[in-house]
Design a protein around this motif. Structure first.
Motif, PDB file in Angstrom:
ATOM      1  N   MET A   1       0.845  -1.185   0.000  1.00 49.79           N
ATOM      2  CA  MET A   1       0.000   0.000   0.000  1.00 49.79           C
ATOM      3  C   MET A   1       0.886   1.242   0.000  1.00 49.79           C
ATOM      4  SD  MET A   1      -3.279  -0.832   0.202  1.00 49.79           S
ATOM      5  CE  MET A   1      -4.483  -0.243   1.343  1.00 49.79           C
ATOM      6  N   LYS A   2       0.425   2.237  -0.731  1.00 52.66           N
ATOM      7  CA  LYS A   2       1.129   3.511  -0.791  1.00 52.66           C
ATOM      8  C   LYS A   2       0.281   4.578  -0.111  1.00 52.66           C
ATOM      9  CE  LYS A   2       3.070   2.438  -5.306  1.00 52.66           C
ATOM     10  NZ  LYS A   2       3.052   2.826  -6.729  1.00 52.66           N
ATOM     11  N   THR A   3       0.938   5.629   0.384  1.00 49.29           N
ATOM     12  CA  THR A   3       0.239   6.723   1.052  1.00 49.29           C
ATOM     13  C   THR A   3       0.102   7.898   0.086  1.00 49.29           C
ATOM     14  OG1 THR A   3       1.125   6.053   3.181  1.00 49.29           O
ATOM     15  CG2 THR A   3       0.258   8.296   3.017  1.00 49.29           C
ATOM     16  N   TYR A   4      -1.135   8.339  -0.103  1.00 45.95           N
ATOM     17  CA  TYR A   4      -1.470   9.451  -0.994  1.00 45.95           C
ATOM     18  C   TYR A   4      -1.955  10.630  -0.166  1.00 45.95           C
ATOM     19  CZ  TYR A   4      -1.082   6.053  -4.717  1.00 45.95           C
ATOM     20  OH  TYR A   4      -0.601   5.113  -5.580  1.00 45.95           O
ATOM     21  N   LYS A   5      -1.863  11.816  -0.728  1.00 47.42           N
ATOM     22  CA  LYS A   5      -2.225  13.046  -0.012  1.00 47.42           C
ATOM     23  C   LYS A   5      -3.359  13.743  -0.766  1.00 47.42           C
ATOM     24  CE  LYS A   5      -0.881  16.189   3.073  1.00 47.42           C
ATOM     25  NZ  LYS A   5      -0.535  16.009   4.429  1.00 47.42           N
ATOM     26  N   LEU A   6      -4.425  14.091  -0.041  1.00 50.12           N
ATOM     27  CA  LEU A   6      -5.578  14.787  -0.590  1.00 50.12           C
ATOM     28  C   LEU A   6      -5.737  16.109   0.137  1.00 50.12           C
ATOM     29  CD1 LEU A   6      -8.030  14.557  -2.517  1.00 50.12           C
ATOM     30  CD2 LEU A   6      -9.284  13.529  -0.618  1.00 50.12           C
ATOM     31  N   THR A   7      -5.815  17.205  -0.636  1.00 47.96           N
ATOM     32  CA  THR A   7      -5.910  18.541  -0.068  1.00 47.96           C
ATOM     33  C   THR A   7      -6.995  19.316  -0.807  1.00 47.96           C
ATOM     34  OG1 THR A   7      -3.512  18.444   0.207  1.00 47.96           O
ATOM     35  CG2 THR A   7      -4.542  20.549   0.620  1.00 47.96           C
ATOM     36  N   ASN A  12     -10.432  31.526  -1.031  1.00 42.87           N
ATOM     37  CA  ASN A  12      -9.450  32.481  -0.506  1.00 42.87           C
ATOM     38  C   ASN A  12      -8.107  31.830  -0.193  1.00 42.87           C
ATOM     39  OD1 ASN A  12      -9.896  31.083   1.877  1.00 42.87           O
ATOM     40  ND2 ASN A  12     -10.773  32.801   2.981  1.00 42.87           N
ATOM     41  N   GLY A  13      -7.968  30.538  -0.484  1.00 44.86           N
ATOM     42  CA  GLY A  13      -6.714  29.829  -0.263  1.00 44.86           C
ATOM     43  C   GLY A  13      -6.631  29.086   1.059  1.00 44.86           C
ATOM     44  N   GLU A  14      -7.641  29.244   1.911  1.00 44.11           N
ATOM     45  CA  GLU A  14      -7.643  28.548   3.207  1.00 44.11           C
ATOM     46  C   GLU A  14      -7.764  27.039   2.989  1.00 44.11           C
ATOM     47  OE1 GLU A  14     -10.463  28.092   7.181  1.00 44.11           O
ATOM     48  OE2 GLU A  14     -10.917  29.655   5.714  1.00 44.11           O
ATOM     49  N   HIS A  45     -14.743  22.443  -4.848  1.00 42.23           N
ATOM     50  CA  HIS A  45     -13.683  23.289  -4.284  1.00 42.23           C
ATOM     51  C   HIS A  45     -12.365  22.975  -5.006  1.00 42.23           C
ATOM     52  CE1 HIS A  45     -16.546  23.838  -1.035  1.00 42.23           C
ATOM     53  NE2 HIS A  45     -15.774  24.829  -0.579  1.00 42.23           N
ATOM     54  N   THR A  46     -11.433  23.892  -4.928  1.00 44.17           N
ATOM     55  CA  THR A  46     -10.102  23.620  -5.446  1.00 44.17           C
ATOM     56  C   THR A  46      -9.519  22.464  -4.648  1.00 44.17           C
ATOM     57  OG1 THR A  46      -9.781  25.916  -6.093  1.00 44.17           O
ATOM     58  CG2 THR A  46      -7.800  24.593  -5.799  1.00 44.17           C
ATOM     59  N   HIS A  47      -9.009  21.442  -5.362  1.00 51.90           N
ATOM     60  CA  HIS A  47      -8.449  20.287  -4.668  1.00 51.90           C
ATOM     61  C   HIS A  47      -7.356  19.644  -5.508  1.00 51.90           C
ATOM     62  CE1 HIS A  47     -11.841  18.519  -7.015  1.00 51.90           C
ATOM     63  NE2 HIS A  47     -10.923  17.598  -7.298  1.00 51.90           N
ATOM     64  N   ARG A  48      -6.573  18.800  -4.819  1.00 54.58           N
ATOM     65  CA  ARG A  48      -5.541  18.023  -5.503  1.00 54.58           C
ATOM     66  C   ARG A  48      -5.293  16.742  -4.725  1.00 54.58           C
ATOM     67  NH1 ARG A  48      -1.240  22.353  -3.692  1.00 54.58           N
ATOM     68  NH2 ARG A  48      -0.854  21.587  -1.598  1.00 54.58           N
ATOM     69  N   CYS A  49      -4.870  15.744  -5.468  1.00 55.40           N
ATOM     70  CA  CYS A  49      -4.468  14.476  -4.869  1.00 55.40           C
ATOM     71  C   CYS A  49      -3.121  14.122  -5.479  1.00 55.40           C
ATOM     72  CB  CYS A  49      -5.496  13.389  -5.162  1.00 55.40           C
ATOM     73  SG  CYS A  49      -5.068  11.779  -4.452  1.00 55.40           S
ATOM     74  N   THR A  50      -2.146  13.834  -4.632  1.00 50.99           N
ATOM     75  CA  THR A  50      -0.805  13.527  -5.114  1.00 50.99           C
ATOM     76  C   THR A  50      -0.344  12.149  -4.639  1.00 50.99           C
ATOM     77  OG1 THR A  50       0.174  14.687  -3.236  1.00 50.99           O
ATOM     78  CG2 THR A  50      -0.090  15.947  -5.257  1.00 50.99           C
TER      79      THR A  50
END
Length: 61
Positions: A1-7, A12-14, A45-50
């Protein structure tokens, strides 16, 4: 398993979401990331997953 990051961010950038999650591969992580965003009503919303290697799997601005 790998660890992914979701933000996710407000306009306003918060930062409103900053979670790590485990997935078998990038395709599974993309699906899981979309599911998590949907459950939290953050798809618009603005989001990303890396990936652990820094690959951008999901992005919406």
């Amino acid at each position: 398993m790998k660890t992914y990051k979701l933000t996710a961010f407000e306009a306003n950038g918060e930062k409103i979401l900053d979670e790590s999650f485990q997935a078998e591969d990038d395709a599974s992580a993309k699906k899981l990331g979309e599911q998590l965003l949907s459950e939290k009503n953050l798809l618009e919303h603005t989001h990303r997953c890396t990936s652990p290697g820094g690959k951008l799997l999901l992005f919406h601005s």
